[in-house]
Design an enzyme around this catalytic site. Structure first.
Site, PDB file in Angstrom:
ATOM      1  N   ILE A  27       0.821  -1.207   0.000  1.00  0.00           N
ATOM      2  CA  ILE A  27       0.000   0.000   0.000  1.00  0.00           C
ATOM      3  C   ILE A  27       0.855   1.257   0.000  1.00  0.00           C
ATOM      4  O   ILE A  27       0.532   2.241  -0.684  1.00  0.00           O
ATOM      5  CB  ILE A  27      -0.948  -0.016   1.218  1.00  0.00           C
TER       6      ILE A  27
ATOM      7  N   SER B  62      -6.830  -0.892   9.551  1.00  0.00           N
ATOM      8  CA  SER B  62      -7.214  -2.119   8.865  1.00  0.00           C
ATOM      9  C   SER B  62      -8.647  -2.446   9.247  1.00  0.00           C
ATOM     10  O   SER B  62      -9.167  -1.955  10.257  1.00  0.00           O
ATOM     11  CB  SER B  62      -6.293  -3.276   9.273  1.00  0.00           C
TER      12      SER B  62
ATOM     13  N   TYR C  16      -1.487  -7.589  15.842  1.00  0.00           N
ATOM     14  CA  TYR C  16      -1.866  -6.762  14.697  1.00  0.00           C
ATOM     15  C   TYR C  16      -3.243  -6.144  14.934  1.00  0.00           C
ATOM     16  O   TYR C  16      -3.441  -4.935  14.741  1.00  0.00           O
ATOM     17  CB  TYR C  16      -1.879  -7.614  13.426  1.00  0.00           C
TER      18      TYR C  16
ATOM     19  N   LYS D 150      -4.107  -2.138  15.267  1.00  0.00           N
ATOM     20  CA  LYS D 150      -4.982  -1.424  14.339  1.00  0.00           C
ATOM     21  C   LYS D 150      -6.182  -0.786  15.049  1.00  0.00           C
ATOM     22  O   LYS D 150      -6.703   0.247  14.609  1.00  0.00           O
ATOM     23  CB  LYS D 150      -5.435  -2.370  13.222  1.00  0.00           C
TER      24      LYS D 150
END
Length: 329
Positions: free
Chosen positions: A17, A142, A155, A159
């Site tokens: 990204i 995310s 993770y 996020k």
């Protein structure tokens, strides 16, 4: 100010990204400051950006867990281009495994990169933007920042924290009467990047991209649009938007569905994988890449074809009904 006059800093610009976003800004003629750990991959990104007319680039190898390195990144951007109009916090890593199986050093590394790296980025960019009176901070979160998953606990935690960071900053700036600085949070669904193969993995099973998979360029277009039309939060990918809506209405149901989906489609049922730190502590080698080979572009094309076929079928059906109605009258 015209978009092509903007100076944009992108972390994690070596691939995925971040690289797609850097190229998208370069395509608009922006000056792009590229940051990540891998200089070779950053140079490859800079070469791709330089193909676009008017684009200027600056490569600054940066470990975003090093606060002084991030401060130096901001300083170099201002010295080279005179300002910072957009700062994209994107650098992120992941670790998969049962909660008790992920080594604490890996757990901590994910949080250092994905949370503290963003904190350092904001603290470096915000004073510059305050002084200018304008600027846009874009934090890449995310879909798991809204709906957590099993087997990627650090993770998901990170996020969620990124969303909280954006919300808190927006509130602070509002209370302080700062109108020229915008804070936006982007929540991509599953994106076709090298992210999954580079993640630490202690599940014993190969990590694969959980469908549906979208192309990184889709996220990059959203990031560029936010500079022109800021939004507090935006989800990228129809499946992600549907999941977020459902989670607001029936969070327990969505948790159960996400657990099943992750177990069935995010971790391979056929391929085993050895325990690995991935690229958490040592960056990957080579020139990097935007795509991860998960078929995002092909699957996007197939989805568009399916939607077009559905709409065409609906139009034919509607036409037949109208014809029958006219015949009866």
């Amino acid at each position: 100010m015209r978009l092509r006059d903007h100076v944009v800093v992108v972390t994690g610009a070596s691939g995925g990204i971040g690289r797609a976003s850097a190229v998208a800004f370069a395509r608009k003629g922006c000056a792009v400051v590229l940051a990540a750990r891998r200089e070779e991959a950053l140079e490859a990104t800079a070469h791709e950006c330089a193909r676009h007319r008017g684009a200027r680039t600056l490569v600054v190898p940066t470990d975003t867990t090093d606060v002084k390195a991030v401060e130096d990144l901001a300083r170099r951007a201002v010295e080279e281009f005179g300002r910072i109009d957009v700062w994209v916090n994107n650098a992120a890593v992941n670790a998969f495994g049962r909660f008790e199986d992920v080594p604490l050093e890996d757990f901590r590394k994910v949080l250092d990169v994905n949370v503290m790296g963003y904190v350092y980025g904001v603290r470096a960019a915000l004073p510059v933007m305050r002084e200018q009176g304008t600027g846009t901070l874009i934090n890449i979160s995310s879909i798991v920042g809204a709906v957590a998953q099993p087997y990627s606990h650090p993770y998901g935690m990170s996020k969620h924290a990124v969303r909280a960071l954006g919300s808190g900053l927006r509130q602070q700036l509002r209370v302080e009467g700062v109108k020229g600085v915008q804070v936006c949070t982007v929540l991509p669904a599953t994106i076709d990047t090298p992210h999954f193969e580079q993640a630490a993995n202690y599940t014993g099973r190969k990590v694969v991209a959980m469908p549906p998979v979208y192309i990184p360029e889709r996220v990059a277009r959203t990031v560029v649009r936010l500079v022109r039309r800021p939004r507090r939060e935006v989800v990228v990918g129809p499946a992600g938007r549907a999941l977020v809506r459902q989670s607001r209405v029936a969070p327990g149901l969505v948790e159960r569905a996400m657990a099943r989906q992750t177990d069935k489609t995010h971790l391979s049922r056929h391929e085993e994988a050895p325990a690995t730190h991935g690229t958490l502590h040592v960056p990957a080698q080579g020139e990097g890449a935007v795509h991860g080979g998960w078929g995002g572009r092909r699957r996007t094309a197939l989805r568009r074809t399916a939607v077009a076929a559905t709409l065409a079928g609906a139009a034919v059906t509607a036409g037949r009904r109208m014809t029958r109605g006219t015949a009866r009258s």
